[in-house]
Design an enzyme around this catalytic site. Structure first.
Site, short mmCIF file in Angstrom:
data_model
loop_
_atom_site.label_atom_id
_atom_site.label_comp_id
_atom_site.label_asym_id
_atom_site.label_seq_id
_atom_site.Cartn_x
_atom_site.Cartn_y
_atom_site.Cartn_z
N SER A 132 0.81 -1.23 0.00
CA SER A 132 0.00 0.00 0.00
C SER A 132 0.84 1.27 0.00
O SER A 132 0.32 2.33 -0.33
CB SER A 132 -0.94 0.01 1.21
OG SER A 132 -0.20 -0.21 2.39
N ASP B 79 -2.65 7.91 8.59
CA ASP B 79 -3.74 7.14 9.21
C ASP B 79 -3.25 6.16 10.26
O ASP B 79 -3.98 5.27 10.67
CB ASP B 79 -4.52 6.40 8.12
CG ASP B 79 -3.64 5.46 7.30
OD1 ASP B 79 -2.47 5.27 7.67
OD2 ASP B 79 -4.12 4.91 6.30
N HIS C 223 0.09 4.52 7.19
CA HIS C 223 0.70 5.08 5.97
C HIS C 223 1.10 6.54 6.18
O HIS C 223 0.51 7.23 7.01
CB HIS C 223 -0.28 4.97 4.81
CG HIS C 223 -0.87 3.61 4.66
ND1 HIS C 223 -2.12 3.29 5.14
CD2 HIS C 223 -0.38 2.48 4.11
CE1 HIS C 223 -2.37 2.01 4.89
NE2 HIS C 223 -1.33 1.49 4.27
#
Ligand SMILES: *[C@@H]1O[C@H](CO)[C@@H](O)[C@H](O)[C@H]1NC(C)=O
Ligand SMILES: *[C@@H]1O[C@H](CO)[C@@H](O)[C@H](O)[C@H]1NC(C)=O
Ligand SMILES: *[C@@H]1O[C@H](CO)[C@@H](O)[C@H](O)[C@H]1NC(C)=O
Length: 421
Positions: free
Chosen positions: A42, A374, A377
């Site tokens: 991600s 968050d 990340h």
């Protein structure tokens, strides 16, 4: 540089050639990379996980993800751009097509570069986790991404054309592995047990690199592990089970988790040194994400748009009751850089049960003051600095390790383009 004299033809021609080379003309250094191929999780996914039913509705598919730059959720796990976006901008190459977004298309979509990175992806396959009594997050590992890479390769024309394309591309392999370690840590496995995953993870990364080298890759950048012990999610998970001595006094990060990341990075760098000896024709570049991130965490005030013109010691001597607060002066990262910008409150502003975007959560007013978006990340602001550090190669460890560019003019050009300097 001496001004170019219009009176001396030979000198003028030399000056023109130098200027053109500096601007990337004549196939100069800036024309070195035509496109990017990337593998990862991600931290690098620019839209793949959106296209698989199992992961399509993830947090990155909804606001407030993307709010800072794209003004809409794009599947990127950040408020804005990722490290790869800044690298692509700096090199002035096309945005690589997310593999699953272009899966119905032909080679034309993929000729501009492809991003295979998938949110939640592991380096290792499901069977590794199952054999240790663990589950996996998402059904995508580096092996899937390698299969996708070969699918793309076949679309790129003759073997000769394929090799030509590979030679003029920049490959980005990683960051990858954070989810492998997280699967173990999240299920209460000891850090000691999770450390035994390291050689397997590094082996999986090695096989992707050897694969792309066999296909003709000329330059491979391999970002290392991030400082796991500075992640708000892991700081929250371990809260209460780590005593005061378990935290690094300078950063506030959990020492044994950062030691795990550093073990990964040592083994990764050793593996890369071996590959360099075996493949002297390929530039294999290590990118030190660990240093790039801990540098910001330890000295948040030294980074950010205004910090470079305002030395950090000025911050300490300012008398707020005496001088009016100048908000542009205060811009930059905050003093407490271990909190998530967007989360459900609590210590580190991170709560597994109310992840960023869930009801009751809200993003902070200014994500550029935060390292973590968050809790898992990075913010766009942190991603820009990480990209700067990758392009600058200032964190290269071995003296003989290649960097991305041979020419300092090229590097300066890249850094300027994305606002590093
Ligand atoms: C990834 O590979 C595994 C093992 O081959 C396979 O079962 C799975 O369906 C693949 N996932 C995707 C998204 O292609
Ligand atoms: C891990 O341990 C904590 C505290 O002992 C417990 O609350 C939690 O349920 C455990 N998680 C797993 C996946 O076993
Ligand atoms: C540096 O320049 C030399 C000569 O042009 C070239 O062979 C080599 O690949 C370059 N290395 C890197 C890392 O750019």
């Amino acid at each position: 540089m001496a001004p170019c004299s219009p009176l001396l033809l030979a000198v003028a021609l030399l000056c023109a050639a130098a200027a053109a080379a500096a601007a990337g003309g004549f196939g100069g250094p800036t024309a070195r990379y035509d496109r990017v191929f990337s593998f990862g999780d991600s931290l690098t996914d620019t839209g793949n996980a959106l296209h698989l039913a199992a992961t399509a509705g993830g947090p990155a598919s909804r606001p407030p993800y993307g709010e800072t730059f794209f003004r809409r959720a794009t599947g990127r796990a950040s408020d804005g751009r990722l490290v790869i976006d800044f690298i692509v901008e700096a090199l002035a190459v096309p945005q690589p097509t997310p593999y699953l977004a272009g899966a119905t298309a032909t080679g034309a979509d993929f000729r501009r570069g492809v991003n295979f990175a998938f949110g939640g992806a592991t380096a290792l396959d499901l069977h590794f986790f199952v054999s240790r009594g663990l589950g996996s997050f998402v059904p995508v590992s580096l092996r899937n991404q390698t299969v996708w890479f070969h699918n793309v390769l076949r679309l790129l024309g003759s073997a000769r054309e394929q090799r030509k394309t590979m030679a003029t591309s920049l490959f980005l392999v990683g960051e990858i592995g954070v989810n492998d370690y997280f699967i173990g840590l999240n299920e209460n496995r000891t850090v000691g047990e999770v450390r035994t995953f390291v050689p397997h993870v590094v082996g999986a990364i090695r096989s992707v690199i050897t694969d792309v080298i066999s296909a003709g890759a000329g330059t491979v950048v391999v970002p290392g592990m991030i400082p796991l012990g500075c992640e708000p999610q892991l700081l929250t998970l371990y809260r209460g089970s780590v005593d005061a001595a378990g935290y690094d006094p300078e950063s506030g990060c959990i020492t044994r988790l950062n030691d795990l990341a550093q073990l990964h990075n040592r083994e990764l760098r050793r593996m890369l040194a071996g590959l360099r000896r075996a493949h002297p024709g390929t530039a294999i570049v290590y990118a030190d994400l660990y240093r790039a991130v801990t540098d910001i965490v330890v000295s948040p005030r030294a980074y950010g748009a205004h910090a470079r013109t305002q030395p950090p010691h000025t911050v300490l001597t300012i008398q707020i009751p005496v001088f009016p607060i100048d908000s542009s002066f205060l811009a930059g990262f905050r003093h407490m850089p271990l909190d998530a910008c967007c989360g459900g409150g609590g210590a580190y502003n991170y709560d597994d049960a109310s992840f960023c975007g869930a009801a009751g959560t809200a993003p902070c007013a200014d994500p550029s003051e935060y390292v973590s978006w968050d809790g898992v990340h990075y913010t766009e602001a942190a991603n820009r600095l990480i990209a700067c550090s990758v392009l600058e190669g200032s964190h290269s460890h071995a003296a003989d390790a290649p960097t991305l560019s041979n020419s300092s003019a090229t590097t300066e050009d890249w850094l300027h383009r994305i606002g590093c300097v």
